[in-house]
Design a protein around this motif. Structure first.
Motif, PDB file in Angstrom:
ATOM      1  N   SER A   1      87.599  21.325 -42.886  1.00  0.00           N
ATOM      2  CA  SER A   1      86.909  22.599 -42.997  1.00  0.00           C
ATOM      3  C   SER A   1      85.891  22.584 -44.128  1.00  0.00           C
ATOM      4  CB  SER A   1      87.933  23.726 -43.230  1.00  0.00           C
ATOM      5  OG  SER A   1      88.863  23.783 -42.169  1.00  0.00           O
TER       6      SER A   1
ATOM      7  N   ASN B   1      84.336  30.717 -40.135  1.00  0.00           N
ATOM      8  CA  ASN B   1      85.654  30.712 -39.501  1.00  0.00           C
ATOM      9  C   ASN B   1      85.544  30.715 -37.982  1.00  0.00           C
ATOM     10  OD1 ASN B   1      87.102  30.668 -41.912  1.00  0.00           O
ATOM     11  ND2 ASN B   1      86.957  32.886 -42.133  1.00  0.00           N
TER      12      ASN B   1
ATOM     13  N   GLN C   1      87.059  27.813 -35.701  1.00  0.00           N
ATOM     14  CA  GLN C   1      87.974  28.133 -34.612  1.00  0.00           C
ATOM     15  C   GLN C   1      87.585  27.397 -33.343  1.00  0.00           C
ATOM     16  OE1 GLN C   1      90.673  30.040 -34.942  1.00  0.00           O
ATOM     17  NE2 GLN C   1      91.281  29.825 -32.785  1.00  0.00           N
TER      18      GLN C   1
ATOM     19  N   ASP D   1      90.132  24.464 -32.328  1.00  0.00           N
ATOM     20  CA  ASP D   1      91.028  25.170 -31.430  1.00  0.00           C
ATOM     21  C   ASP D   1      91.798  24.191 -30.547  1.00  0.00           C
ATOM     22  OD1 ASP D   1      92.244  27.311 -30.242  1.00  0.00           O
ATOM     23  OD2 ASP D   1      90.686  27.546 -28.707  1.00  0.00           O
TER      24      ASP D   1
ATOM     25  N   PHE E   1      90.413  28.987 -41.134  1.00  0.00           N
ATOM     26  CA  PHE E   1      91.171  28.571 -39.955  1.00  0.00           C
ATOM     27  C   PHE E   1      92.572  28.109 -40.353  1.00  0.00           C
ATOM     28  CE2 PHE E   1      92.651  25.084 -37.264  1.00  0.00           C
ATOM     29  CZ  PHE E   1      92.705  25.699 -36.027  1.00  0.00           C
TER      30      PHE E   1
ATOM     31  N   LYS F   1      94.754  31.083 -41.227  1.00  0.00           N
ATOM     32  CA  LYS F   1      95.159  31.763 -39.992  1.00  0.00           C
ATOM     33  C   LYS F   1      96.242  30.969 -39.271  1.00  0.00           C
ATOM     34  CE  LYS F   1      93.219  33.792 -35.776  1.00  0.00           C
ATOM     35  NZ  LYS F   1      94.237  33.212 -34.899  1.00  0.00           N
TER      36      LYS F   1
END
Length: 837
Positions: free
Chosen positions: A476, A534, A538, A542, A584, A587
């Protein structure tokens, strides 16, 4: 002499305040007194009387002129506040007349020669007493003599009497000083004493001169009674002679009068000429002042315009500096290459372009400049440069990533091994094949598989996080910096658990330091950058969360209690804050924490369902199976908590124990005969099994005390039922007597039906004869009802104590109502009988 309102310092201060409020400057109040304006004596005025205050004031002159003396009339307003009503100049006072119609002598009139309408009678003033009247009149005469050097005509009052009164009261006035509250009254100075003496002498001299003139006139003419006609004729002749002499004198002085009149005419003409010249000069001076003011106004306007023009030039220079586009940056943004050697210049150009666009926006730019044509055109030009560079950069990145992906597809060593690692991690972990079963109503002292070691399950989850969470954070961070997202390098000051070395790297591997993208402690622009970042992360990452979910579900199937350890591990990763913007990852950890909590809640719900299934079994006796199993479950849960947050465990305890107690109560109510026995044995078992844990876990301590209270209530009910079953007749007789004591006298109770002394002896004989056998029967009945021998000694002690308390109450009732002659066993003897069991 009674105290007069002239000595009221508060009244004098109120008068001074009213004079000052009227706009008069430099006036000093020297005397003030309350009077009534009207006709008639003061006591009979009624509604015709108008209360007023007369004040004598002196205005000091600053130009060497004589001081001015005034007589002010003040009246009371609607708010009982003094306000000026009329003003008289004492220099116009010509007469002071005391009204003869008033027998009290307290009403007088002050006559002024400058009144506009002489046809209207001047107002009459009435004092409370002669002393107040004399004091006011004497002060007026004093002021006229001192300030104006003359005395008005005094009518209707004996001059000698007024002089004598002033002489008698001068000492009293001199000595009046304040003795209360520090307020001054009337103090006469040495000068005032001198003026007073002078006024007295003038008044007496005036009376004496009139007497002497009359005597001289009478001495001139020595006549008898019969010479009256001759005397009258002589006076007429002398009057004619005097008038002729006056006319002659006037005729002789005519030339002088003509000369004076001519001089006056010449002086008047000169004065008129001078007045005309002064009017002309005044007009010219006024015009000159207007011209000067106009010139000054124009000069001020020019000076202000010069300052404003200078400030405007400076602001325009600053604005033009913002609107200027450097040539080298424009070249890089529109046509520069993206080679590695040129990337630094491209980045500098992008940073300048970003700063230039922001500088033309509010609040960086004053709102008054936003709608200027030059600013709008320059902003459009900068936007065009931005779109051109973004189009070129996007095309370059699209081609670059396409070639990079083609290269990586050709080399499989670049592929991520996350899913394969998760599968191998689960396969290599040695864990019991049969899942643990808790609180199920099967036979046995403990749950299935409860002694198996499942620590490897939570260790596998911890290893998964330890390896992949730092990788996701690095991924990230790389993506954020590579894509030039503006994210904070450090968390805000005061954030918890900040471990940052000088080189900018964290000290702990599991300290994420992820900023919350939904927090309110960041500027709007940073929040917008984080939101966009973000969303991109994602889309990029994902799907990888499914591997973490699979490990959580696998661990739950092996041992649901391992959710506690995994929850604590996840909390530890979430508790860190460090310089990164990997929203991310945060989360993902939040989702894992929620999934673990949901799995554990499902386990607790299933356990509660297992407990409730015990209610359906018919006629359960003894200790229910889930009571000791819960103690084992609680011990294991406390081992897994590992010092993390207790909220998850405390909620589970609350739900489980509440279900256990509710189910126990329902099972007990299914058979009323054995209800109390079931509650006694199970609540006692709950306390015995959780005694050690209740000392260290507050939530379990609360339920421990609840079980103790329910145990005591069940014991009391069961023991009372045993006692009343064996000695029902005796204690029923006692209850009837106690109920009657509230309605009738104690001495009348033995004469009631069924409560006579004969009835009492029958009850005593049936209940106390063979007391050993009765107590033995109660002992055996209690022993027979219990399935647990450990509870019997304590319950039997409670039973004996309860029986002895009831018997003592019965014994006291018998001795109080029926006397000491009844055949009842003494309390000491009953204690000996009970001690034998």
């Amino acid at each position: 002499m009674a105290k007069s309102s002239a000595d009221d310092a508060e009244l004098r201060r109120a008068c001074a305040a009213a004079v000052a409020a009227s706009g008069a400057r430099g006036e000093e109040v020297t005397f003030s007194i309350r009077v009534a304006k009207g006709r008639g004596i003061f006591e009979k005025l009624g509604r015709l009387a108008k209360p007023r205050v007369l004040a004598l004031t002196v205005k000091q002159s600053s130009r060497g002129e004589a001081n001015k003396a005034f007589l002010r009339v003040l009246k009371y307003s609607s708010g009982a506040v003094l306000e000026p009503a009329k003003l008289y100049k004492l220099k116009h006072l010509t007469k002071v007349e005391v009204i003869s119609n008033d027998p009290s002598g307290c009403t007088f009139v002050l006559g002024f020669d400058n009144l506009r309408s002489q046809s209207v009678a001047p107002p009459q003033w009435t004092m409370r007493n002669i002393d107040d009247r004399n004091r006011l009149l004497f002060c007026i005469l004093n002021m006229c003599k001192e300030k104006l050097s003359y005395l008005p005509k005094v009518v209707g009052i004996d001059i000698v009497e007024l002089a004598l009164w002033a002489k008698e009261n001068t000492v009293t006035l001199d000595n009046q000083v304040s003795t209360q509250d520090g307020q001054e009254t009337s103090v006469v100075t040495q000068t005032e004493r001198k003026v007073t003496v002078t006024v007295e002498n003038d008044l007496v001299s005036q009376a004496k001169e009139e007497e002497e003139d009359m005597e001289a006139l009478l001495d001139t003419y020595v006549m008898g009674i019969g010479e009256a006609d001759a005397f009258s004729e002589r006076l007429k002749q002398e009057l004619v002679a005097l008038e002729a002499a006056n006319v002659y004198q006037l005729l002789e002085s005519e030339p002088l009068i003509e000369e004076v009149l001519q001089g006056l005419d010449a002086a008047s003409a000169t004065v008129d000429d001078m007045d005309e010249w002064l009017r002309i000069f005044n007009l010219k001076l006024r015009h000159m002042r207007e011209d000067i003011a106009s010139i000054e106004s124009r000069n001020n306007g020019l000076e202000m315009q010069s300052v404003n023009n200078k400030g405007l030039m400076e602001e325009l220079d600053k604005l033009l500096e913002r609107l200027r586009i450097p040539q080298e940056f424009a070249a890089s943004l529109t046509g520069g290459s993206f080679e590695e050697s040129r990337m630094l210049k491209n980045v500098e150009a992008c940073e300048w372009l970003t700063g230039a666009i922001r500088s033309l926006e509010v609040p960086n730019l004053d709102p008054c400049y936003v709608n200027m044509r030059a600013v709008r055109e320059k902003k459009a030009e900068l936007e065009k440069l931005k779109l051109t560079f973004v189009r070129r950069a996007s095309e370059f990145l699209r081609n670059y990533f396409s070639s990079l992906v083609d290269f990586m597809i050709s080399d499989k060593s670049y592929f991520s091994q996350a899913r394969e690692f998760a599968n191998e991690l689960r396969a290599s972990t040695k864990a019991p094949k049969n899942p643990a079963v808790w609180l199920e109503g099967s036979s046995g002292s403990g749950p299935n598989g409860s002694n198996a070691d499942t620590s490897t399950v939570s260790d596998a989850y911890s290893k998964m996080l330890t390896i992949f969470i730092p990788l996701l954070v690095d991924e990230s961070s790389f993506f954020a910096h590579f894509m030039c997202f503006e994210v904070p390098a450090l968390v805000p000051a005061g954030a918890p658990n900040v471990n940052k070395s000088k080189s900018g790297e964290g000290d702990a591997d599991d300290d994420l330091g992820i900023l919350d993208p939904d927090g309110d402690d960041k500027p709007d622009n940073i929040s917008a950058e984080l939101g966009t970042l973000n969303e991109a992360l994602q889309e990029l990452l994902d799907g990888i969360q499914e591997d973490f979910y699979a490990v959580v579900d696998w661990a739950y199937k092996i041992d649901p209690l391992r959710c506690i350890s995994m929850h604590g591990i996840t909390e530890r990763y979430l508790s860190g804050q460090k310089a990164d913007a990997a929203g991310f990852v945060r989360k993902l950890l939040h989702d894992l924490e929620s999934r673990i909590s949901a799995q554990f809640s499902r386990f607790i719900d299933e356990a509660c369902h297992q407990i409730e299934r015990n209610e359906r079994n018919v006629r359960q006796t003894g200790i229910l199976a889930y009571i000791p199993r819960f103690a084992v479950l609680a011990s294991r849960m406390e081992q897994y908590i590992q010092g993390q947050s207790r909220d998850l465990i405390d909620k589970a305890y609350t739900k489980l124990v509440s279900t256990m107690f509710a189910t126990l109560e329902k099972i007990a109510q299914s058979d009323p005969k054995t209800a109390d026995i079931v509650l006694i044995e199970n609540y006692a078992a709950f306390q015995n099994s959780l005694y050690d844990l209740a000392n260290v876990v507050p939530t379990l301590a609360k339920f421990y005390h609840q079980a103790s209270e329910s145990y005591e209530l069940a014991c009391t009910r069961h023991i009372s039922s045993l006692i009343y079953l064996q000695f029902e007749r005796m204690f029923q007789f006692n209850r009837k007597v106690e109920e009657l004591t509230y309605t009738i006298a104690a001495e009348e109770i033995p004469f009631q039906l069924g409560l006579s002394k004969t009835d009492l002896r029958r009850v005593l004989k049936s209940s106390l004869s063979g007391i050993d056998k009765s107590i033995g029967a109660m002992y055996r009945r209690l022993q027979k009802t219990l399935t647990s021998d450990e509870l019997f000694p304590s319950l039997w002690d409670k039973c004996k104590k309860e029986f002895l308390d009831k018997y003592e109450s019965f014994y006291q009732m018998v001795t109080r109502i029926y006397g000491n002659n009844e055949p009842i066993m003494p309390i000491a003897e009953m204690k000996e009988v009970l001690a034998g069991f």
